[in-house]
Design a protein around this motif. Sequence first.
Motif, PDB file in Angstrom:
ATOM      1  N   HIS A   1      -4.965   0.441  11.992  1.00 54.09           N
ATOM      2  CA  HIS A   1      -4.304  -0.836  12.296  1.00 54.09           C
ATOM      3  C   HIS A   1      -5.160  -1.683  13.245  1.00 54.09           C
ATOM      4  O   HIS A   1      -5.785  -1.159  14.165  1.00 54.09           O
ATOM      5  CB  HIS A   1      -2.946  -0.586  12.949  1.00 54.09           C
TER       6      HIS A   1
ATOM      7  N   ASP B   1       5.877   4.453   5.114  1.00 53.49           N
ATOM      8  CA  ASP B   1       6.718   3.385   5.677  1.00 53.49           C
ATOM      9  C   ASP B   1       6.724   2.137   4.789  1.00 53.49           C
ATOM     10  O   ASP B   1       7.338   1.128   5.128  1.00 53.49           O
ATOM     11  CB  ASP B   1       6.318   3.045   7.128  1.00 53.49           C
ATOM     12  N   HIS B   2       6.041   2.239   3.624  1.00 52.33           N
ATOM     13  CA  HIS B   2       6.036   1.122   2.667  1.00 52.33           C
ATOM     14  C   HIS B   2       6.525   1.522   1.275  1.00 52.33           C
ATOM     15  O   HIS B   2       6.920   0.676   0.489  1.00 52.33           O
ATOM     16  CB  HIS B   2       4.636   0.505   2.582  1.00 52.33           C
TER      17      HIS B   2
ATOM     18  N   ASP C   1      -0.444  -3.956   6.021  1.00 53.35           N
ATOM     19  CA  ASP C   1      -1.089  -3.268   7.145  1.00 53.35           C
ATOM     20  C   ASP C   1      -2.586  -3.505   7.001  1.00 53.35           C
ATOM     21  O   ASP C   1      -3.125  -3.426   5.908  1.00 53.35           O
ATOM     22  CB  ASP C   1      -0.802  -1.764   7.093  1.00 53.35           C
TER      23      ASP C   1
ATOM     24  N   HIS D   1      -7.602  -0.497   5.626  1.00 50.18           N
ATOM     25  CA  HIS D   1      -6.537   0.227   6.315  1.00 50.18           C
ATOM     26  C   HIS D   1      -6.858   1.714   6.185  1.00 50.18           C
ATOM     27  O   HIS D   1      -7.924   2.050   5.662  1.00 50.18           O
ATOM     28  CB  HIS D   1      -5.199  -0.160   5.641  1.00 50.18           C
TER      29      HIS D   1
ATOM     30  N   HIS E   1       0.834  -1.208   0.000  1.00 48.81           N
ATOM     31  CA  HIS E   1       0.000   0.000   0.000  1.00 48.81           C
ATOM     32  C   HIS E   1       0.862   1.248   0.000  1.00 48.81           C
ATOM     33  O   HIS E   1       2.090   1.155   0.109  1.00 48.81           O
ATOM     34  CB  HIS E   1      -0.992  -0.013   1.158  1.00 48.81           C
TER      35      HIS E   1
ATOM     36  N   HIS F   1       1.530   3.904   1.940  1.00 52.25           N
ATOM     37  CA  HIS F   1       2.057   4.687   3.059  1.00 52.25           C
ATOM     38  C   HIS F   1       3.570   4.818   2.981  1.00 52.25           C
ATOM     39  O   HIS F   1       4.265   3.913   2.521  1.00 52.25           O
ATOM     40  CB  HIS F   1       1.674   4.029   4.390  1.00 52.25           C
TER      41      HIS F   1
HETATM   42 ZN   LIG Z   1       0.055   1.630   6.432  1.00 51.71          ZN
END
Ligand SMILES: [Zn+2]
Length: 552
Positions: free
Chosen positions: A365, A72-73, A158, A136, A68, A70
């Motif tokens: 989450h 952090d991805h 996530d 999410h 996805h 975000h």
């Molecule tokens: Zn995420």
Amino acid sequence: MKLAVLALGGINEIGKNMYVIQYEDDIVVIDCGSKFPDENLLGVDLIIQDISYLKENREKVRALIVTHGHEDHIGGIPYFLKQLNVPVYATRLTLGLIELRLKEHKLLRETKLTLIDGDSTLEFGSMSVSFFKTNHSIPDCLGIAFETPEGTVVHTGDFKFDLTPVNEEYADLHKMAELGKKGVLLLLSESTNAERPGFSQSERAVGKHIADAFREATQKIFISTFASNVHRIQQIVEAAEMTNRKIALLGRSMVNVVAVAEELGYLTIPEGMLIEQQEIDRMDPERVVIICTGSQGEPMAALSRLSTNNFRQVSVLAGDTVIFASSPIPGNEKSVSRIIDNLYRIGAKVIYGTGGATGMHVSGHAYREELKLMLTLMKPTYFVPIHGEYRMLELHRSMAESVGVERDNIFILNNGDVVDIQDGVARQTRHVEAGDVFVDGLGIGDVGRVVLRDRKLLSEEGMLIIVVSMSKTDGRIISDPDTISRGFVYERDAEELFNEVNELVISTIKEAKPSTRYRRNDMKHEIRKAVEKLLYTRTRRRPMILPIIIEI
Ligand SMILES: [Zn+2]
Ligand SMILES: [Zn+2]
């Protein structure tokens, strides 16, 4: 080694996620996030993964699959592709957000992007990959199932279980159950909210609270949330429509992400509702909502600048309403409170709170019961909790045990740890290189511990440069030393001290043994030692001292 599962980032941290599935000579990488540095990492812009292992096996890496959109991805993708140009697979919104990054880094042309959805299947060697949709705080999220001759490995991405999703994109619960029924060898599941009991609330719950606040507001409304939380922005749009307000967007990422989401059909904004920021002042204050970035207190983002009246064209006035449709991520509380104080000083009505206390925020989450539900659906033989700090992974482990996973079959990893599976037996004995790589400006990994130590010293104690010219032939001083300092003492008030330093440098050179005097580095060392001692006696400070000897 036949089947191996490893983490290169995302363990013992929230950020820079990267997991790797390898079956024989085929490697698939899952996600490539980045992490923001804390204030100890002076000047570092971003932290990404050490991908030495992948570079060493460069010819085996088949794909980067992104769960996805975000940070952090996806945040590390441009830096990853500069080192390893592999095809990228992601859903439509995720690809749209990746493309924004690639454009910034001028990498769009040379990158192979492939669109996938919940129904796609991919083949890499003897691995076949399928997907399931999850809910999410951003649309278009996927979990991934890797079917290998050794068994099936599932990565959840996530997720939460939102039974009433805002976009009516329901999670593939039946597919998850089916995977479980067929048998899951190993499950990697996210652990972010392993500390929170019960079930998370549906995103839909937020809409009502936003609408209520909009009805009560008498002047301009500022509302701040993550740009990527398209569902929340959709609900803001609906509340604005209901209260007959137009919408303006502030902040570069808000403008960009909303444009991508709208273009790709993830966000519906009625025609004519969006106005430019320069139109805000011309509007009746009761007729406008401003959606802005900066809900996490980021100093350069719109909300922070608005709170100190540093935003051109737009200002928060007494009586305006400012809503934080967010919850501060641990670590950001201080900067968020500063903004709230400033807004109160202006006389704004501020609606804020942590953990969704105002109803303006729900987490994306899974809470504890949802994590157990995922484990129950998948019924894995082996379990690896991911995406969390150590305590969250531990808590997730005990939850897995409580729903029937054998304790010995649960692996709590560190980044770089490898779980090898052969003939149905998993072992964790190997480790590959992993860790933090710092991005600073254009440099990837060139700023290391030594540079950071210097920066820290400079930032705390300042520096002193001493320039002196010496004769190459006889080591005589040709011109008197010149002393320059930055961040150490205010030069004008320290003339006496600097004279003392200069005299000390002269006497140190004169008294040095000829063998030292002719060796520039030895001479520098002597000067540094002497000056260091003097400065410490006089000031109790230890600035960085840089003697420069010019040989003439
Ligand atoms: Zn995420
Ligand atoms: Zn994440």
